[in-house]
Write a protein that holds these residues in place. Structure first.
Motif, mmCIF file in Angstrom:
data_model
loop_
_atom_site.group_PDB
_atom_site.id
_atom_site.type_symbol
_atom_site.label_atom_id
_atom_site.label_comp_id
_atom_site.label_asym_id
_atom_site.label_seq_id
_atom_site.Cartn_x
_atom_site.Cartn_y
_atom_site.Cartn_z
ATOM 1 N N SER A 137 -5.110 6.688 -3.169
ATOM 2 C CA SER A 137 -5.036 7.851 -2.295
ATOM 3 C C SER A 137 -3.614 8.380 -2.294
ATOM 4 C CB SER A 137 -5.436 7.468 -0.871
ATOM 5 O OG SER A 137 -5.104 8.485 0.054
ATOM 6 N N GLU A 138 -3.473 9.686 -2.110
ATOM 7 C CA GLU A 138 -2.129 10.243 -1.980
ATOM 8 C C GLU A 138 -1.434 9.692 -0.742
ATOM 9 O OE1 GLU A 138 -2.412 14.516 -1.490
ATOM 10 O OE2 GLU A 138 -4.400 14.275 -0.619
ATOM 11 N N ALA A 139 -2.214 9.171 0.201
ATOM 12 C CA ALA A 139 -1.636 8.540 1.391
ATOM 13 C C ALA A 139 -0.898 7.249 1.057
ATOM 14 C CB ALA A 139 -2.728 8.249 2.417
ATOM 15 N N ALA A 140 -1.089 6.737 -0.171
ATOM 16 C CA ALA A 140 -0.415 5.509 -0.601
ATOM 17 C C ALA A 140 0.985 5.766 -1.118
ATOM 18 C CB ALA A 140 -1.243 4.826 -1.681
ATOM 19 N N SER A 141 1.344 7.012 -1.339
ATOM 20 C CA SER A 141 2.658 7.331 -1.875
ATOM 21 C C SER A 141 3.740 7.027 -0.842
ATOM 22 C CB SER A 141 2.726 8.816 -2.263
ATOM 23 O OG SER A 141 4.046 9.190 -2.577
ATOM 24 N N LEU A 142 4.629 6.095 -1.161
ATOM 25 C CA LEU A 142 5.702 5.750 -0.230
ATOM 26 C C LEU A 142 6.603 6.945 0.032
ATOM 27 C CD1 LEU A 142 6.698 2.225 -1.599
ATOM 28 C CD2 LEU A 142 5.263 2.743 0.380
ATOM 29 N N GLU A 143 6.797 7.767 -0.985
ATOM 30 C CA GLU A 143 7.670 8.933 -0.839
ATOM 31 C C GLU A 143 7.102 9.944 0.144
ATOM 32 O OE1 GLU A 143 9.029 12.550 -3.753
ATOM 33 O OE2 GLU A 143 9.396 10.513 -4.472
ATOM 34 N N ARG A 144 5.769 10.037 0.193
ATOM 35 C CA ARG A 144 5.130 11.045 1.037
ATOM 36 C C ARG A 144 4.580 10.475 2.337
ATOM 37 N NH1 ARG A 144 1.429 14.557 -3.259
ATOM 38 N NH2 ARG A 144 3.118 15.125 -4.704
ATOM 39 N N MET A 145 4.650 9.169 2.529
ATOM 40 C CA MET A 145 3.965 8.519 3.634
ATOM 41 C C MET A 145 4.555 8.925 4.976
ATOM 42 S SD MET A 145 3.075 4.455 3.958
ATOM 43 C CE MET A 145 2.392 4.429 2.291
ATOM 44 N N GLY A 146 3.655 9.218 5.926
ATOM 45 C CA GLY A 146 4.070 9.567 7.272
ATOM 46 C C GLY A 146 3.615 8.526 8.266
ATOM 47 N N ALA A 147 3.451 8.964 9.517
ATOM 48 C CA ALA A 147 3.158 8.021 10.590
ATOM 49 C C ALA A 147 1.674 7.712 10.728
ATOM 50 C CB ALA A 147 3.684 8.571 11.911
ATOM 51 N N GLY A 148 0.801 8.549 10.177
ATOM 52 C CA GLY A 148 -0.632 8.384 10.403
ATOM 53 C C GLY A 148 -1.292 7.335 9.535
ATOM 54 N N THR A 149 -2.468 6.924 9.957
ATOM 55 C CA THR A 149 -3.338 5.970 9.237
ATOM 56 C C THR A 149 -2.538 4.823 8.610
ATOM 57 O OG1 THR A 149 -3.302 7.257 7.155
ATOM 58 C CG2 THR A 149 -5.054 7.754 8.746
ATOM 59 N N PRO A 150 -1.824 4.035 9.411
ATOM 60 C CA PRO A 150 -0.971 2.995 8.838
ATOM 61 C C PRO A 150 -1.730 1.912 8.092
ATOM 62 C CG PRO A 150 -1.143 2.729 11.219
ATOM 63 C CD PRO A 150 -1.754 4.055 10.881
ATOM 64 N N ALA A 151 -2.909 1.514 8.587
ATOM 65 C CA ALA A 151 -3.672 0.469 7.909
ATOM 66 C C ALA A 151 -4.170 0.962 6.552
ATOM 67 C CB ALA A 151 -4.853 0.028 8.773
ATOM 68 N N TYR A 152 -4.722 2.168 6.544
ATOM 69 C CA TYR A 152 -5.231 2.739 5.294
ATOM 70 C C TYR A 152 -4.093 2.953 4.298
ATOM 71 C CZ TYR A 152 -7.491 6.029 2.110
ATOM 72 O OH TYR A 152 -7.987 6.651 0.986
ATOM 73 N N SER A 153 -3.016 3.548 4.752
ATOM 74 C CA SER A 153 -1.902 3.862 3.860
ATOM 75 C C SER A 153 -1.271 2.596 3.295
ATOM 76 C CB SER A 153 -0.847 4.686 4.600
ATOM 77 O OG SER A 153 -1.381 5.927 5.013
ATOM 78 N N ALA A 154 -1.042 1.608 4.152
ATOM 79 C CA ALA A 154 -0.419 0.366 3.686
ATOM 80 C C ALA A 154 -1.321 -0.376 2.708
ATOM 81 C CB ALA A 154 -0.085 -0.523 4.880
ATOM 82 N N SER A 155 -2.630 -0.365 2.971
ATOM 83 C CA SER A 155 -3.544 -1.085 2.082
ATOM 84 C C SER A 155 -3.668 -0.393 0.726
ATOM 85 C CB SER A 155 -4.923 -1.235 2.732
ATOM 86 O OG SER A 155 -5.530 0.027 2.966
ATOM 87 N N LYS A 156 -3.635 0.932 0.717
ATOM 88 C CA LYS A 156 -3.684 1.654 -0.555
ATOM 89 C C LYS A 156 -2.357 1.544 -1.305
ATOM 90 C CE LYS A 156 -7.884 3.422 -0.810
ATOM 91 N NZ LYS A 156 -8.818 3.120 -1.917
ATOM 92 N N ALA A 157 -1.241 1.472 -0.576
ATOM 93 C CA ALA A 157 0.047 1.232 -1.228
ATOM 94 C C ALA A 157 0.057 -0.152 -1.874
ATOM 95 C CB ALA A 157 1.180 1.362 -0.222
ATOM 96 N N ALA A 158 -0.546 -1.122 -1.194
ATOM 97 C CA ALA A 158 -0.666 -2.463 -1.772
ATOM 98 C C ALA A 158 -1.547 -2.438 -3.021
ATOM 99 C CB ALA A 158 -1.233 -3.428 -0.738
ATOM 100 N N LEU A 159 -2.589 -1.615 -2.990
ATOM 101 C CA LEU A 159 -3.436 -1.465 -4.171
ATOM 102 C C LEU A 159 -2.625 -0.898 -5.333
ATOM 103 C CD1 LEU A 159 -6.232 -1.431 -5.558
ATOM 104 C CD2 LEU A 159 -6.557 0.867 -4.612
ATOM 105 N N ASN A 160 -1.766 0.068 -5.050
ATOM 106 C CA ASN A 160 -0.914 0.616 -6.098
ATOM 107 C C ASN A 160 0.021 -0.446 -6.670
ATOM 108 O OD1 ASN A 160 -2.049 3.130 -5.970
ATOM 109 N ND2 ASN A 160 -0.302 4.125 -4.989
ATOM 110 N N ALA A 161 0.519 -1.326 -5.795
ATOM 111 C CA ALA A 161 1.366 -2.414 -6.272
ATOM 112 C C ALA A 161 0.577 -3.327 -7.205
ATOM 113 C CB ALA A 161 1.921 -3.202 -5.088
ATOM 114 N N LEU A 162 -0.678 -3.582 -6.877
ATOM 115 C CA LEU A 162 -1.531 -4.380 -7.764
ATOM 116 C C LEU A 162 -1.717 -3.674 -9.096
ATOM 117 C CD1 LEU A 162 -3.458 -6.770 -8.277
ATOM 118 C CD2 LEU A 162 -5.278 -5.401 -7.210
ATOM 119 N N THR A 163 -1.900 -2.365 -9.058
ATOM 120 C CA THR A 163 -2.034 -1.590 -10.298
ATOM 121 C C THR A 163 -0.822 -1.803 -11.191
ATOM 122 O OG1 THR A 163 -3.436 0.126 -9.314
ATOM 123 C CG2 THR A 163 -2.152 0.751 -11.255
#
Length: 228
Positions: A137-163
């Motif tokens: 998700s674009e919500a996983a981008s650390l550069e663009r990440m804001g205050a909303g949906t922290p669980a979703y954003s952090a989990s998708k960022a972790a998925l990107n790290a796995l990628t």
């Protein structure tokens, strides 16, 4: 020869739309869902060379049965699209988030993909030029990440790290690994207001079809590279 493409969580939404697009292209699609009957109904409605697979990405025993079925029927896997995901914690902020919801998001968005990928790597290694696409998700981008949906954003960022980790590890095996964002899409998960499913699926399909020369370990949306 058509590719053998497994899409997880494909009985509805983006997964189903992607399955229909690949079926229309003449690919062999393995349409998986947690509920076997739902997978069978979706496969029958799409038609073409689409085969239902019962696969619960949260259950190792279910995954193991699905892997054995794929191996017995097809002998290899050319493309794995890890589409299973969920948990939009719109009402939460990181400072007061329910950590049970955060754990659920990690289980669905990270560990399910990790579990399925580990189990299917032997079949991917049997293919020539296999690839893995993790639906992020674009919500996983650390550069663009804001205050909303922290669980979703952090989990998708972790998925990107796995990628990134898998891409570096599997490059020597000739297996390409990317993350792909469908953008905000009008599905049961995404809700109203998003763009049509066909546009979201096209964003993922582009990544599945990227030429080998595009490298590995990328993060894409709508044919553009997203910042990590």
């Amino acid at each position: 020869m058509s590719r053998i493409i497994l899409i997880t969580g494909a009985n509805r939404g983006i997964g189903r739309g992607l399955a229909a697009q690949f079926a229309a292209d003449g690919e062999t699609v393995l349409l998986s869902a947690r509920n076997g009957d739902a997978a069978a109904q979706a496969a029958a409605e799409i038609g073409g060379d689409v085969h239902p697979i019962q696969l619960d990405a949260t259950d190792q025993a279910s995954i193991d049965v699905a892997v054995k079925q794929i191996e017995a029927t097809h002998g290899r896997l050319d493309v794995l699209v890890n589409n299973v995901g969920g948990v939009f914690d719109y009402a939460q902020q990181a400072s007061n988030a329910d950590l049970g919801v955060v754990q659920e998001a990690l289980n669905i968005n990270l560990f399910s993909t990790w579990r399925v990928t580990q189990a299917l790597l032997p079949l991917l290694r049997k293919a020539q030029g296999a690839r893995i696409v993790n639906v992020s998700s674009e919500a996983a981008s650390l550069e663009r990440m804001g205050a909303g949906t922290p669980a979703y954003s952090a989990s998708k960022a972790a998925l990107n790290a796995l990628t990134r980790s898998l891409a570096a590890e599997l490059a020597g095996d000739g297996i390409i690994v990317h993350s792909a964002s469908p953008g905000w899409t009008a599905t049961d998960l995404g809700g109203e207001g998003g763009r049509p499913i066909a546009e979201g699926t096209a964003s993922i399909k582009h990544v599945v079809n990227l030429p080998v020369g595009a490298g590995t370990g990328g993060f894409y949306q709508d044919q553009q590279i997203l910042p990590w």
